[in-house]
Structures are given as C-alpha cells and as structure tokens.
Design a protein around this motif. Sequence first.
Motif, PDB file in Angstrom:
ATOM      1  N   LEU A  19      96.888  89.607  42.121  1.00 51.43           N
ATOM      2  CA  LEU A  19      95.733  89.263  42.949  1.00 51.43           C
ATOM      3  C   LEU A  19      95.474  87.759  42.908  1.00 51.43           C
ATOM      4  CD1 LEU A  19      93.502  90.230  44.798  1.00 51.43           C
ATOM      5  CD2 LEU A  19      92.116  90.702  42.779  1.00 51.43           C
ATOM      6  N   ASN A  20      95.607  87.158  41.745  1.00 50.08           N
ATOM      7  CA  ASN A  20      95.432  85.704  41.633  1.00 50.08           C
ATOM      8  C   ASN A  20      96.484  84.954  42.437  1.00 50.08           C
ATOM      9  OD1 ASN A  20      93.109  85.628  40.051  1.00 50.08           O
ATOM     10  ND2 ASN A  20      94.263  85.821  38.152  1.00 50.08           N
ATOM     11  N   LEU A  21      97.735  85.427  42.415  1.00 53.16           N
ATOM     12  CA  LEU A  21      98.779  84.805  43.225  1.00 53.16           C
ATOM     13  C   LEU A  21      98.449  84.918  44.713  1.00 53.16           C
ATOM     14  CD1 LEU A  21     102.013  85.988  41.388  1.00 53.16           C
ATOM     15  CD2 LEU A  21     101.141  83.650  41.529  1.00 53.16           C
ATOM     16  N   PHE A  22      97.933  86.074  45.114  1.00 54.64           N
ATOM     17  CA  PHE A  22      97.551  86.274  46.507  1.00 54.64           C
ATOM     18  C   PHE A  22      96.422  85.327  46.896  1.00 54.64           C
ATOM     19  CE2 PHE A  22      95.080  88.485  49.805  1.00 54.64           C
ATOM     20  CZ  PHE A  22      96.063  88.618  50.768  1.00 54.64           C
ATOM     21  N   LEU A  26      96.370  82.406  49.772  1.00 55.10           N
ATOM     22  CA  LEU A  26      95.335  82.285  50.804  1.00 55.10           C
ATOM     23  C   LEU A  26      94.731  80.887  50.827  1.00 55.10           C
ATOM     24  CD1 LEU A  26      93.260  85.594  50.686  1.00 55.10           C
ATOM     25  CD2 LEU A  26      94.697  84.754  52.536  1.00 55.10           C
ATOM     26  N   ASP A  27      94.473  80.341  49.647  1.00 55.34           N
ATOM     27  CA  ASP A  27      93.904  78.997  49.561  1.00 55.34           C
ATOM     28  C   ASP A  27      94.867  77.937  50.097  1.00 55.34           C
ATOM     29  OD1 ASP A  27      91.520  79.878  48.488  1.00 55.34           O
ATOM     30  OD2 ASP A  27      92.125  79.510  46.409  1.00 55.34           O
ATOM     31  N   ALA A  28      96.155  78.170  49.933  1.00 56.76           N
ATOM     32  CA  ALA A  28      97.152  77.166  50.314  1.00 56.76           C
ATOM     33  C   ALA A  28      97.487  77.180  51.804  1.00 56.76           C
ATOM     34  CB  ALA A  28      98.429  77.377  49.499  1.00 56.76           C
ATOM     35  N   ILE A  29      97.203  78.271  52.471  1.00 56.09           N
ATOM     36  CA  ILE A  29      97.578  78.384  53.882  1.00 56.09           C
ATOM     37  C   ILE A  29      96.531  77.719  54.767  1.00 56.09           C
ATOM     38  CG2 ILE A  29      97.854  80.025  55.779  1.00 56.09           C
ATOM     39  CD1 ILE A  29      99.223  81.895  53.884  1.00 56.09           C
ATOM     40  N   ASP A  30      97.016  76.878  55.644  1.00 54.27           N
ATOM     41  CA  ASP A  30      96.150  76.238  56.636  1.00 54.27           C
ATOM     42  C   ASP A  30      96.011  77.199  57.817  1.00 54.27           C
ATOM     43  OD1 ASP A  30      94.923  74.747  58.595  1.00 54.27           O
ATOM     44  OD2 ASP A  30      96.289  73.045  58.446  1.00 54.27           O
ATOM     45  N   PRO A  31      94.798  77.672  58.091  1.00 56.86           N
ATOM     46  CA  PRO A  31      94.614  78.642  59.175  1.00 56.86           C
ATOM     47  C   PRO A  31      95.138  78.150  60.533  1.00 56.86           C
ATOM     48  CG  PRO A  31      92.558  78.323  57.974  1.00 56.86           C
ATOM     49  CD  PRO A  31      93.534  77.321  57.447  1.00 56.86           C
ATOM     50  N   GLU A  32      95.105  76.864  60.740  1.00 55.76           N
ATOM     51  CA  GLU A  32      95.573  76.306  62.009  1.00 55.76           C
ATOM     52  C   GLU A  32      97.094  76.324  62.121  1.00 55.76           C
ATOM     53  OE1 GLU A  32      93.568  75.372  64.535  1.00 55.76           O
ATOM     54  OE2 GLU A  32      91.861  76.003  63.316  1.00 55.76           O
ATOM     55  N   LEU A  36     103.317  83.894  61.908  1.00 59.63           N
ATOM     56  CA  LEU A  36     103.483  85.326  61.701  1.00 59.63           C
ATOM     57  C   LEU A  36     104.183  85.630  60.377  1.00 59.63           C
ATOM     58  CD1 LEU A  36     102.972  88.077  62.884  1.00 59.63           C
ATOM     59  CD2 LEU A  36     105.120  87.891  64.136  1.00 59.63           C
ATOM     60  N   GLU A  37     105.114  84.788  59.981  1.00 59.62           N
ATOM     61  CA  GLU A  37     105.817  84.980  58.715  1.00 59.62           C
ATOM     62  C   GLU A  37     104.848  84.890  57.531  1.00 59.62           C
ATOM     63  OE1 GLU A  37     109.064  82.444  56.289  1.00 59.62           O
ATOM     64  OE2 GLU A  37     109.678  83.022  58.328  1.00 59.62           O
ATOM     65  N   ASP A  38     103.907  83.957  57.575  1.00 63.53           N
ATOM     66  CA  ASP A  38     102.900  83.834  56.522  1.00 63.53           C
ATOM     67  C   ASP A  38     102.032  85.093  56.439  1.00 63.53           C
ATOM     68  OD1 ASP A  38     103.685  81.195  55.915  1.00 63.53           O
ATOM     69  OD2 ASP A  38     102.349  80.383  57.446  1.00 63.53           O
ATOM     70  N   ILE A  39     101.610  85.575  57.593  1.00 62.00           N
ATOM     71  CA  ILE A  39     100.772  86.775  57.647  1.00 62.00           C
ATOM     72  C   ILE A  39     101.562  87.983  57.138  1.00 62.00           C
ATOM     73  CG2 ILE A  39      99.416  88.299  59.138  1.00 62.00           C
ATOM     74  CD1 ILE A  39      98.308  85.398  58.813  1.00 62.00           C
ATOM     75  N   ASP A  40     102.814  88.100  57.553  1.00 57.39           N
ATOM     76  CA  ASP A  40     103.657  89.208  57.085  1.00 57.39           C
ATOM     77  C   ASP A  40     103.820  89.182  55.573  1.00 57.39           C
ATOM     78  OD1 ASP A  40     104.017  90.270  59.609  1.00 57.39           O
ATOM     79  OD2 ASP A  40     105.992  89.338  59.919  1.00 57.39           O
ATOM     80  N   ARG A  41     103.982  87.996  55.005  1.00 58.88           N
ATOM     81  CA  ARG A  41     104.130  87.870  53.547  1.00 58.88           C
ATOM     82  C   ARG A  41     102.846  88.319  52.843  1.00 58.88           C
ATOM     83  NH1 ARG A  41     106.172  89.076  49.250  1.00 58.88           N
ATOM     84  NH2 ARG A  41     105.902  87.671  47.520  1.00 58.88           N
ATOM     85  N   MET A  42     101.698  87.948  53.374  1.00 56.51           N
ATOM     86  CA  MET A  42     100.428  88.364  52.759  1.00 56.51           C
ATOM     87  C   MET A  42     100.250  89.880  52.844  1.00 56.51           C
ATOM     88  SD  MET A  42      97.729  85.333  53.650  1.00 56.51           S
ATOM     89  CE  MET A  42      97.994  85.344  55.409  1.00 56.51           C
ATOM     90  N   ILE A  43     100.623  90.460  53.978  1.00 56.82           N
ATOM     91  CA  ILE A  43     100.539  91.914  54.122  1.00 56.82           C
ATOM     92  C   ILE A  43     101.473  92.599  53.132  1.00 56.82           C
ATOM     93  CG2 ILE A  43     101.057  93.846  55.677  1.00 56.82           C
ATOM     94  CD1 ILE A  43     100.029  92.016  57.969  1.00 56.82           C
ATOM     95  N   ALA A  44     102.660  92.049  52.929  1.00 54.55           N
ATOM     96  CA  ALA A  44     103.614  92.617  51.977  1.00 54.55           C
ATOM     97  C   ALA A  44     103.056  92.586  50.559  1.00 54.55           C
ATOM     98  CB  ALA A  44     104.946  91.871  52.048  1.00 54.55           C
ATOM     99  N   ILE A  45     102.387  91.508  50.198  1.00 54.22           N
ATOM    100  CA  ILE A  45     101.795  91.407  48.864  1.00 54.22           C
ATOM    101  C   ILE A  45     100.702  92.454  48.683  1.00 54.22           C
ATOM    102  CG2 ILE A  45     100.412  89.954  47.328  1.00 54.22           C
ATOM    103  CD1 ILE A  45     101.951  87.528  48.519  1.00 54.22           C
TER     104      ILE A  45
END
Length: 61
Positions: A19-22, A26-32, A36-45
């Motif tokens: 959860l801490n890694l997740f 989230l903190d490191a990703i710039d929403p702008e 899709l690859e970033d979102i897919d990785r978060m969903i996989a986690i």
Amino acid sequence: MGSPLHDKNGQVIFLKQRLNLFMDLLDAIDPEEADLEDIDRMIAIVDEMESKCREFKNREL
C-alpha cells in the motif's frame, strides 16, 4: 519471489508495504502527464493487493 507468509503479522506488514508503494506511485504521477500504461499499472497493483487479501483470508493459520 519470497517465501509464503503464514503468520498474520507478516501478512499485514506485506500489505502495508504494498500500500505504501502504491501511495508513493500515486504521489509521483503527474495527473497531466499520466498515460494509460500508468493507470493500468496502478490497477494491477490494486488487483494484486486484493488477491493477496483473499489469499491471506483463506489460509488457515
């Protein structure tokens, strides 16, 4: 991969670490700039954490 976690304390520590890694991700990703690859990785986690929760819940200790 590591050895199976059979004690509840180890299972909770594992889930907290994931959860801490997740949260760090989230903190490191710039929403702008998130793609899709970033979102897919978060969903996989999240899917992995959910699977581990089910696995831990079904284990007899």
